[in-house]
Scaffold this motif. Sequence first.
Motif, mmCIF file in Angstrom:
data_model
loop_
_atom_site.group_PDB
_atom_site.id
_atom_site.type_symbol
_atom_site.label_atom_id
_atom_site.label_comp_id
_atom_site.label_asym_id
_atom_site.label_seq_id
_atom_site.Cartn_x
_atom_site.Cartn_y
_atom_site.Cartn_z
ATOM 1 N N MET A 130 0.379 -0.959 0.080
ATOM 2 C CA MET A 130 -0.163 0.413 -0.279
ATOM 3 C C MET A 130 0.870 0.921 -0.158
ATOM 4 N N TYR A 131 1.476 1.323 0.792
ATOM 5 C CA TYR A 131 2.539 2.518 1.279
ATOM 6 C C TYR A 131 3.570 2.250 0.270
ATOM 7 N N LYS A 132 4.361 2.740 -0.446
ATOM 8 C CA LYS A 132 5.944 2.526 -1.407
ATOM 9 C C LYS A 132 7.245 3.200 -0.874
ATOM 10 N N LYS A 133 6.315 4.656 -0.662
ATOM 11 C CA LYS A 133 7.707 5.951 -0.507
ATOM 12 C C LYS A 133 7.259 6.513 1.165
ATOM 13 N N ILE A 134 8.174 6.869 2.327
ATOM 14 C CA ILE A 134 7.318 6.906 3.354
ATOM 15 C C ILE A 134 8.179 8.047 3.685
ATOM 16 N N LEU A 135 7.888 8.853 3.757
ATOM 17 C CA LEU A 135 8.171 10.176 4.410
ATOM 18 C C LEU A 135 8.168 9.760 6.177
ATOM 19 N N VAL A 136 9.542 10.065 6.713
ATOM 20 C CA VAL A 136 9.546 9.901 8.229
ATOM 21 C C VAL A 136 9.617 11.007 9.235
ATOM 22 N N ALA A 137 9.340 12.287 8.926
ATOM 23 C CA ALA A 137 9.882 13.796 9.665
ATOM 24 C C ALA A 137 10.309 13.295 11.046
ATOM 25 N N ILE A 138 11.314 13.546 11.235
ATOM 26 C CA ILE A 138 12.422 13.607 12.474
ATOM 27 C C ILE A 138 12.876 15.277 13.232
ATOM 28 N N ASP A 139 12.279 14.917 14.569
ATOM 29 C CA ASP A 139 12.611 16.139 15.179
ATOM 30 C C ASP A 139 13.402 16.373 16.209
ATOM 31 N N SER A 140 13.245 16.712 17.312
ATOM 32 C CA SER A 140 14.236 16.727 18.288
ATOM 33 C C SER A 140 13.702 16.258 19.300
ATOM 34 N N SER A 141 12.844 15.876 19.729
ATOM 35 C CA SER A 141 11.838 15.556 20.795
ATOM 36 C C SER A 141 12.077 13.658 21.182
ATOM 37 N N LYS A 142 11.999 14.116 22.402
ATOM 38 C CA LYS A 142 12.027 12.500 22.831
ATOM 39 C C LYS A 142 11.514 11.024 22.659
ATOM 40 N N ILE A 143 10.144 11.439 21.439
ATOM 41 C CA ILE A 143 9.485 10.482 20.723
ATOM 42 C C ILE A 143 9.992 10.157 19.140
ATOM 43 N N ASN A 144 11.175 10.490 19.159
ATOM 44 C CA ASN A 144 11.705 10.350 18.075
ATOM 45 C C ASN A 144 11.814 8.889 17.093
ATOM 46 N N GLN A 145 12.613 7.773 18.552
ATOM 47 C CA GLN A 145 12.995 6.467 18.554
ATOM 48 C C GLN A 145 11.433 5.532 17.965
ATOM 49 N N GLN A 146 9.919 5.966 18.698
ATOM 50 C CA GLN A 146 9.124 5.768 18.333
ATOM 51 C C GLN A 146 8.692 5.544 17.148
ATOM 52 N N VAL A 147 8.705 6.962 16.903
ATOM 53 C CA VAL A 147 8.655 6.933 15.508
ATOM 54 C C VAL A 147 9.435 6.293 14.142
ATOM 55 N N PHE A 148 10.961 6.084 14.934
ATOM 56 C CA PHE A 148 11.641 5.829 13.608
ATOM 57 C C PHE A 148 10.966 4.176 13.356
ATOM 58 N N ASP A 149 10.878 3.356 15.083
ATOM 59 C CA ASP A 149 10.239 2.369 14.983
ATOM 60 C C ASP A 149 9.599 1.945 14.425
ATOM 61 N N ALA A 150 8.432 2.424 14.552
ATOM 62 C CA ALA A 150 6.837 2.840 13.857
ATOM 63 C C ALA A 150 6.988 2.276 12.189
ATOM 64 N N ALA A 151 7.806 3.884 11.454
ATOM 65 C CA ALA A 151 8.185 3.964 10.476
ATOM 66 C C ALA A 151 8.816 2.426 9.152
ATOM 67 N N VAL A 152 10.247 2.162 10.878
ATOM 68 C CA VAL A 152 10.708 0.768 10.496
ATOM 69 C C VAL A 152 9.659 -0.517 9.565
ATOM 70 N N ASP A 153 8.747 -0.441 11.011
ATOM 71 C CA ASP A 153 8.377 -1.770 11.402
ATOM 72 C C ASP A 153 7.202 -1.737 9.801
ATOM 73 N N LEU A 154 6.195 0.000 9.360
ATOM 74 C CA LEU A 154 5.972 -0.309 8.419
ATOM 75 C C LEU A 154 6.202 -0.251 7.091
ATOM 76 N N GLY A 155 7.683 0.339 7.415
ATOM 77 C CA GLY A 155 8.616 -0.386 5.964
ATOM 78 C C GLY A 155 8.679 -1.712 5.345
ATOM 79 N N LYS A 156 8.692 -2.353 6.329
ATOM 80 C CA LYS A 156 9.099 -4.160 6.603
ATOM 81 C C LYS A 156 7.839 -4.534 5.647
ATOM 82 N N GLN A 157 6.234 -4.004 6.832
ATOM 83 C CA GLN A 157 5.266 -4.587 6.288
ATOM 84 C C GLN A 157 4.841 -4.010 4.354
#
Length: 160
Positions: free
Chosen positions: A1-28
């Motif tokens: 369904m998604y072929k190109k996922i843009l992952v917006a990374i900022d300087s907040s502490k939630i970045n690891q969760q954002v990155f992990d979600a992106a990698v999971d969706l990227g794999k799926q």
Amino acid sequence: MYKKILVAIDSSKINQQVFDAAVDLGKQNNATLMLLHVLTDEEMGLTEIATQHISALEYHAAMVEQVEAYLKEKELFRQKYLSLLESWAKEAVDAGVPTEYTLNYGGPGRTICDFAKSWDADLIIMGRRGLSGFSEFIMGSISNYVVHHSPCSVLIVQEK
């Protein structure tokens, strides 16, 4: 369904969760990730160059000094975030997800949306700072801006 996922990374502490979600969706989805950080003067803690008028010569020397200090500080922040993006890109690639990264300057909301459009992203993944009420009204909400102006779907990762 998604072929190109843009992952917006900022300087907040939630970045690891954002990155992990992106990698999971990227794999799926067998998708490619693009990690994006938008660098702003506010984030770097840099103030505007002083406009105090003394004499023309003293003012010019002070301006040159401040501009040089500003550029040096900006380069340090740029290198810091490039290293972070490079590290996360390597981690995602090692997990089997093709990943690129970029560092841009500007207003985060608009830059994220413009980049998503030019890169032809199918999805933007980003975190939410958790501002509400008056704080969100005064400081604005980048995630809210992106949701309302994005050329594609947006997934907001809420801090656990």
